[in-house]
Scaffold this active site. Structure first.
Site, PDB file in Angstrom:
ATOM      1  N   GLY A 221       3.710  -4.388   4.196  1.00 31.10           N
ATOM      2  CA  GLY A 221       5.119  -4.729   4.170  1.00 31.10           C
ATOM      3  C   GLY A 221       5.433  -6.114   4.697  1.00 31.10           C
ATOM      4  O   GLY A 221       6.158  -6.888   4.066  1.00 31.10           O
TER       5      GLY A 221
ATOM      6  N   HIS B 249       0.820  -1.211   0.000  1.00 30.27           N
ATOM      7  CA  HIS B 249       0.000   0.000   0.000  1.00 30.27           C
ATOM      8  C   HIS B 249       0.853   1.260   0.000  1.00 30.27           C
ATOM      9  O   HIS B 249       2.015   1.266   0.426  1.00 30.27           O
ATOM     10  CB  HIS B 249      -0.944   0.009   1.206  1.00 30.27           C
ATOM     11  CG  HIS B 249      -0.241   0.079   2.530  1.00 30.27           C
ATOM     12  ND1 HIS B 249       0.270   1.254   3.032  1.00 30.27           N
ATOM     13  CD2 HIS B 249       0.043  -0.876   3.446  1.00 30.27           C
ATOM     14  CE1 HIS B 249       0.832   1.024   4.208  1.00 30.27           C
ATOM     15  NE2 HIS B 249       0.713  -0.262   4.480  1.00 30.27           N
TER      16      HIS B 249
ATOM     17  N   GLU C 180      -1.357  -6.507   7.972  1.00 32.81           N
ATOM     18  CA  GLU C 180       0.010  -6.236   8.423  1.00 32.81           C
ATOM     19  C   GLU C 180       0.308  -7.043   9.692  1.00 32.81           C
ATOM     20  O   GLU C 180      -0.608  -7.510  10.385  1.00 32.81           O
ATOM     21  CB  GLU C 180       0.154  -4.732   8.700  1.00 32.81           C
ATOM     22  CG  GLU C 180       1.489  -4.269   9.250  1.00 32.81           C
ATOM     23  CD  GLU C 180       2.665  -4.598   8.346  1.00 32.81           C
ATOM     24  OE1 GLU C 180       3.021  -5.794   8.256  1.00 32.81           O
ATOM     25  OE2 GLU C 180       3.245  -3.660   7.760  1.00 32.81           O
TER      26      GLU C 180
ATOM     27  N   ARG D  43      -6.034   1.018   4.134  1.00 30.48           N
ATOM     28  CA  ARG D  43      -4.893   1.518   3.366  1.00 30.48           C
ATOM     29  C   ARG D  43      -4.529   0.568   2.227  1.00 30.48           C
ATOM     30  O   ARG D  43      -4.106   1.016   1.152  1.00 30.48           O
ATOM     31  CB  ARG D  43      -3.700   1.785   4.281  1.00 30.48           C
ATOM     32  CG  ARG D  43      -3.201   0.594   5.109  1.00 30.48           C
ATOM     33  CD  ARG D  43      -2.245   1.094   6.175  1.00 30.48           C
ATOM     34  NE  ARG D  43      -1.587   0.050   6.943  1.00 30.48           N
ATOM     35  CZ  ARG D  43      -2.075  -0.524   8.035  1.00 30.48           C
ATOM     36  NH1 ARG D  43      -3.274  -0.185   8.484  1.00 30.48           N
ATOM     37  NH2 ARG D  43      -1.377  -1.442   8.691  1.00 30.48           N
TER      38      ARG D  43
END
Length: 232
Positions: A183, A9, A87, A60
């Site tokens: 990530g 994102h 995440e 996001r």
């Protein structure tokens, strides 16, 4: 040749504020929206078209996917939102400023929490408003499925079964699949796809808004891997 595209994102509000975000649901900044738009335009220039898309249940990532698909004029393709692609949960660090956290706990300890493969931060108290038990989007999950903290190893433990049970069958049926995520959930997928060891994966950095393209054969073995911006 099949294509799997992993897209982190764009910049979020808490990225901008240098705060640990994890499962907290913050939106993109204007820069983050521009990064998502640029990613969509980049994929369009390279002629990418998708049959199916996956994302997390955090806005996001969802908004990054929407913006990217809008640029491709492919908002109509089927999309699955899955908490397993969220995440990594940062536990009691959620919401804290990263620099201030280093001052309080020591830079070395914070580095271990952030960058070791299997050492999670302190768990979040169940009374915290950041705990997922208070979030209606997880109401259907069992209490033991809701993390109070996670290391990358624990993140992999939820990402990998979802990959095997849901995404792999989709890839067998489809030619091109897009995953817009985070990530550390992307890092978990990369560890599996690239066969990286625990130490090597912690050195991998995932750029925001830069599509990572895997070309896969019919057995879903990796034939090629590149960031799309490198070929632009």
């Amino acid at each position: 040749m099949k294509k799997l595209v992993l897209l982190r994102h764009g910049q979020s509000i808490w990225n901008q504020e240098n705060r640990f975000t994890g499962w907290h649901d913050v939106d993109l900044t204007e820069k983050g929206r521009e990064e998502a738009q640029a990613a969509g335009q980049l994929m369009k220039r390279h002629g990418l078209r998708f049959d199916y898309a996956y994302t997390s249940v955090l806005k996001r990532a969802i908004r990054t996917l929407w913006i990217g698909l809008d640029e491709l004029d492919q908002m109509w393709i089927p999309v699955t939102k899955a908490w397993q692609l969220n995440e990594r949960h940062y536990g009691a660090l959620t919401g804290l400023n990263k620099a201030e956290t280093a001052e309080e706990y020591g830079a070395e300890q914070v580095h271990i929490w952030r960058r070791s493969y299997d050492t999670p931060p302190p768990p979040l108290d169940e009374t915290s408003p950041y705990h997922p038990r208070h979030d209606p989007r997880y109401a259907s999950l069992k209490p033991e499925q809701l993390p109070a903290t996670e290391s990358l190893a624990l993140t992999l433990e939820r990402v990998l079964p979802y990959w095997n049970e849901r995404i792999v069958p989709t890839l067998r049926d489809c030619d091109n699949v897009l995953i817009a995520a985070h990530g550390n959930s992307i890092r978990a997928l990369i560890k599996h796809l690239d066969g990286l060891d625990d130490e090597a994966i912690m050195k991998v950095e995932i750029a925001t808004g830069d599509p990572l393209v895997y070309e896969l054969d019919d057995a879903l073995a990796v034939v090629d891997k590149h960031y799309l911006r490198e070929r632009d």
